[in-house]
Design an enzyme around this catalytic site. Structure first.
Site, short mmCIF file in Angstrom:
data_model
loop_
_atom_site.label_atom_id
_atom_site.label_comp_id
_atom_site.label_asym_id
_atom_site.label_seq_id
_atom_site.Cartn_x
_atom_site.Cartn_y
_atom_site.Cartn_z
N HIS A 16 -22.83 -14.07 -25.54
CA HIS A 16 -23.57 -15.28 -25.95
C HIS A 16 -25.06 -15.15 -25.68
CE1 HIS A 16 -23.18 -16.42 -21.60
NE2 HIS A 16 -24.33 -17.03 -21.84
N SER A 56 -26.95 -15.99 -17.18
CA SER A 56 -25.92 -15.36 -18.05
C SER A 56 -26.16 -13.89 -18.25
CB SER A 56 -25.97 -16.03 -19.45
OG SER A 56 -25.49 -17.33 -19.33
N ASP A 98 -16.62 -12.48 -23.89
CA ASP A 98 -18.07 -12.71 -23.80
C ASP A 98 -18.76 -11.50 -23.20
OD1 ASP A 98 -20.22 -15.24 -22.20
OD2 ASP A 98 -20.55 -13.74 -23.80
#
Lengths: 251, 423
Positions: free
Chosen positions: A38, A194, A92
């Site tokens: 992402h 992230s 992910d």
């Protein structure tokens, strides 16, 4: 990072800063960065930096800039839904191949990839480390790298998290075996972290090293438990992708 | 063309000649003729030895006569007072008068005519070696059968020159051998072998019998061998006096056989063969020769192989052997130009994120060690640090061969530990 402290890049030399995404990544070797899908799903040529504790422009100018040659997003990653928030963070994970080899040193060096053998398995209770320039208890993002230690827990712990926002229905989110849960006691990653590595030190063949057990992926409420992409499930894909896209010399 | 006759008169003849006069007449008649000079009038002041006035006749630098006084012909039927027969076609008449003449003298009148000279009889040494034929105005020589007049048009010799021998083996003998050889001859024989062969002449002592040398040791009849660089002989006498085998070191030999007019013997017979020119067995360092032979000769080819760890560098290419040919001049081709020198691997290539120690030397067998930039890199393949300069000029490692070592990043080891205050 919640529940962390300022750290030096020398303690997290694999930490990669994705400038325009304000996210993290993990350096795997001279030509490859591992991150969350992402993070890069919208940018085939992200600008990255390594080797700097702080990320203000003046410092980044002195850091080692990495240029993406190509982004490889895991084929199992689902595009974001056209409406509403993403609920499915399965797979992910992504790889970024770099144009030029990274020069290693005290502030830049890769994290180890775990093998698929069982000796590399991570267990609940293993203590990991996370780092990033993401949101803290007080700020939405920080210029100076923060880090924290946190234990790997069971995935249930993550499924039982109740967000402050009662609108959010945890059960509407997808939990899979490709995910790891870690955190507790207020130590957690958050937006902006992230893609960074959940690094776990293991003593394999008499040599203690940090392996990337997970990648900061998502979570319901920062400061509780976070979900990390379980890297060990993707070793095959990672190896294959790196192998197929290495320059001949790198074989 | 000179005249065949002529008249010579003293100055003012027949009036008195003047005082203090010296005049010379160059008389010449065509080649092959002599001169008959005669005087029909002589009235010159007399003196002892004709010191005052005189008429002098000189030919070939020799004074033939000196006349003075007054004379008349003794022979009523011939006007000739004095005459001279000169066997050459040139002479000089010089009239000299001094300053005082008490009386009038009228001088002289002389005539000359060309007369044939008999070159065959008139001279001590006969101009021809064999037959002399006189004719008016000259002579020519001729020869007995089997003989030919040589280029000098005087000597007769047998036509024994011009033979060229090109076969690798051959036999040559004097004309008519073993019957007596022709006199007064010059025979030239040529042996012409291919470059790269030397002519070796072999003679049996008994196959040689020629007129012996004179008291000074000169050979009236002689046999000699001539090459570009050397001369063997001349030889003469009974029994060959030279070495029975002559290695001429040349692929061309001229044989000259010369005889005079007397003393013919049986002559000579020789054999020759072409020996390939030898090439020296050179000791070229750090190499072996294939094939190994005790002796190498023209056209032999050897492969000169460098011993392990040596090579031949020519320009940008290198090899471990080369071929050399024994050439016609007895030298090996290329051998001085090409040398086996130690294989030089050159400076070992650098590797990324590592370094290689500066080797003491980069020749065959040398060792170098690579090291990675620790602690951030390590050698991907255990045991791939040490390289040795190999025979083919590359640095070789036991594990990787000629492939360079690879320094790969050390993973998972931060340069500083992360210590948290968390309990």
């Amino acid at each position: 990072i919640f529940g962390g402290s300022f750290v030096k890049i020398e303690s997290f030399p694999w930490q990669v800063f994705f400038r325009s995404e304000w996210a993290g990544g993990a350096l795997l070797d001279e030509h490859w960065v591992l991150t969350a899908a992402h993070v890069v799903e919208g940018n085939p040529h992200p600008a990255m930096y390594v080797g700097s504790t702080t990320v203000q422009t003046s410092e980044l100018d002195k850091a080692q800039a990495l240029t993406a040659e190509r982004v490889f997003i895991h084929p199992g990653w689902h595009p974001a839904p056209s409406q509403g928030a993403r609920k499915n963070f399965d797979n992910d994970i992504a790889l970024v191949r770099l144009k030029e080899p990274v020069k290693m040193g005290p502030t830049v060096s890769p994290i180890c990839l775990p093998g698929s053998a069982s000796k590399y398995n991570f267990s609940v209770g293993d203590l990991g480390m996370i780092s990033g320039w993401g949101k803290t208890e007080k700020k939405d993002w920080v210029l100076r790298l923060r880090g924290a230690k946190l234990p790997i827990t069971t995935l249930d712990m993550c499924q039982e998290v109740r967000g402050k926002d009662s609108q959010v229905e945890p059960r509407s989110y997808v939990f899979t075996e490709n995910m790891l849960c870690a955190g507790g006691a207020g130590v957690d990653s958050c937006q902006g972290d992230s893609g960074g590595a959940l690094a776990v030190k293991k003593l394999i063949e008499k040599s203690p090293k940090f392996y990337v057990a997970g990648l900061v992926s998502w979570g319901l409420e920062c400061g509780t438990h976070g979900i990390y992409t379980k890297v060990q499930n993707y070793i095959g894909w990672i190896r294959a992708t790196m192998q197929e896209n290495s320059t001949p010399r790198e074989d | 063309e000179p005249a065949l006759h002529g008249e010579i008169l003293s100055p003012n003849y027949p009036q008195a000649y003047p005082n203090e006069v010296k005049q010379t007449w160059d008389v010449e008649v065509p080649e092959g003729f002599g001169i008959h000079l005669y005087f029909t009038h002589l009235d010159v002041e007399l003196s002892e030895n004709c010191l005052y006035d005189s008429v002098q006749i000189v030919s070939g630098g020799v004074e033939e006569g000196k006349l003075c006084g007054q004379r008349t012909s003794k022979n009523p039927s011939s006007p000739i007072i004095e005459e001279f027969h000169i066997p050459y076609n040139k002479l000089q008449v010089t009239f000299t008068s001094d300053f005082s003449n008490e009386e009038r003298y009228t001088g002289f009148a002389a005539y000359y005519v060309a007369v044939d000279v008999n070159e065959c009889m008139d001279f001590a040494d006969v101009p021809c070696s064999h037959f002399c034929n006189n004719f008016i105005g000259g002579y020519f020589c001729s020869c007995p059968p089997e003989y030919f007049l040589q280029d000098d048009m005087r000597n007769c010799g047998v036509n024994c020159s011009g033979d060229v021998f090109t076969t690798l083996i051959g036999e040559i003998a004097s004309p008519n051998y073993p019957n007596p050889y022709p006199e007064n001859s010059r025979c030239e024989y040529q042996i012409r072998l291919e470059e790269g062969f030397q002519v070796v002449v072999t003679m049996k002592r008994e196959d040689f019998d020629m007129e012996p040398a004179d008291l000074e040791g000169n050979c009236p009849d002689s046999l000699g061998f001539v090459t570009r660089d050397q001369r063997f002989g001349p030889y003469c006498g009974n029994g060959f006096p030279g070495p029975l085998t002559i290695e001429t070191k040349s692929n061309t030999v001229d044989i000259v056989f010369q005889t005079d007019l007397t003393g013919q013997k049986k002559g000579w017979k020789l054999r020759y063969h072409g020996d390939p020119i030898p090439c020296p067995k050179e000791v070229s360092a750090n190499s072996i020769w294939e094939p190994e032979k005790a002796k190498y000769v023209f056209k032999d080819v050897v492969k000169i192989i460098c011993v392990e760890g040596f090579e031949i560098v020519q320009g940008s290419s290198s090899s471990t052997s080369f071929y050399s040919t024994c050439q016609s001049n007895g030298k090996w081709s290329d051998i001085s130009r090409v040398k086996c020198q130690p294989v030089d691997c050159g400076t070992p290539e650098p590797v990324r994120n590592g370094n290689v120690e500066e080797p003491e030397d980069t020749l065959f067998g040398s060792l170098v060690r690579y090291a990675c930039e620790e602690p951030y890199y390590y050698m991907e393949h255990e045991g791939s640090a040490e390289y040795q300069c190999s025979v083919n000029g590359t640095w070789v490692n036991e594990v990787l061969g000629a492939e360079l070592p690879k320094c790969v990043p050390v993973c998972g080891v931060p340069s500083e530990a992360f210590e948290m205050k968390q309990r």
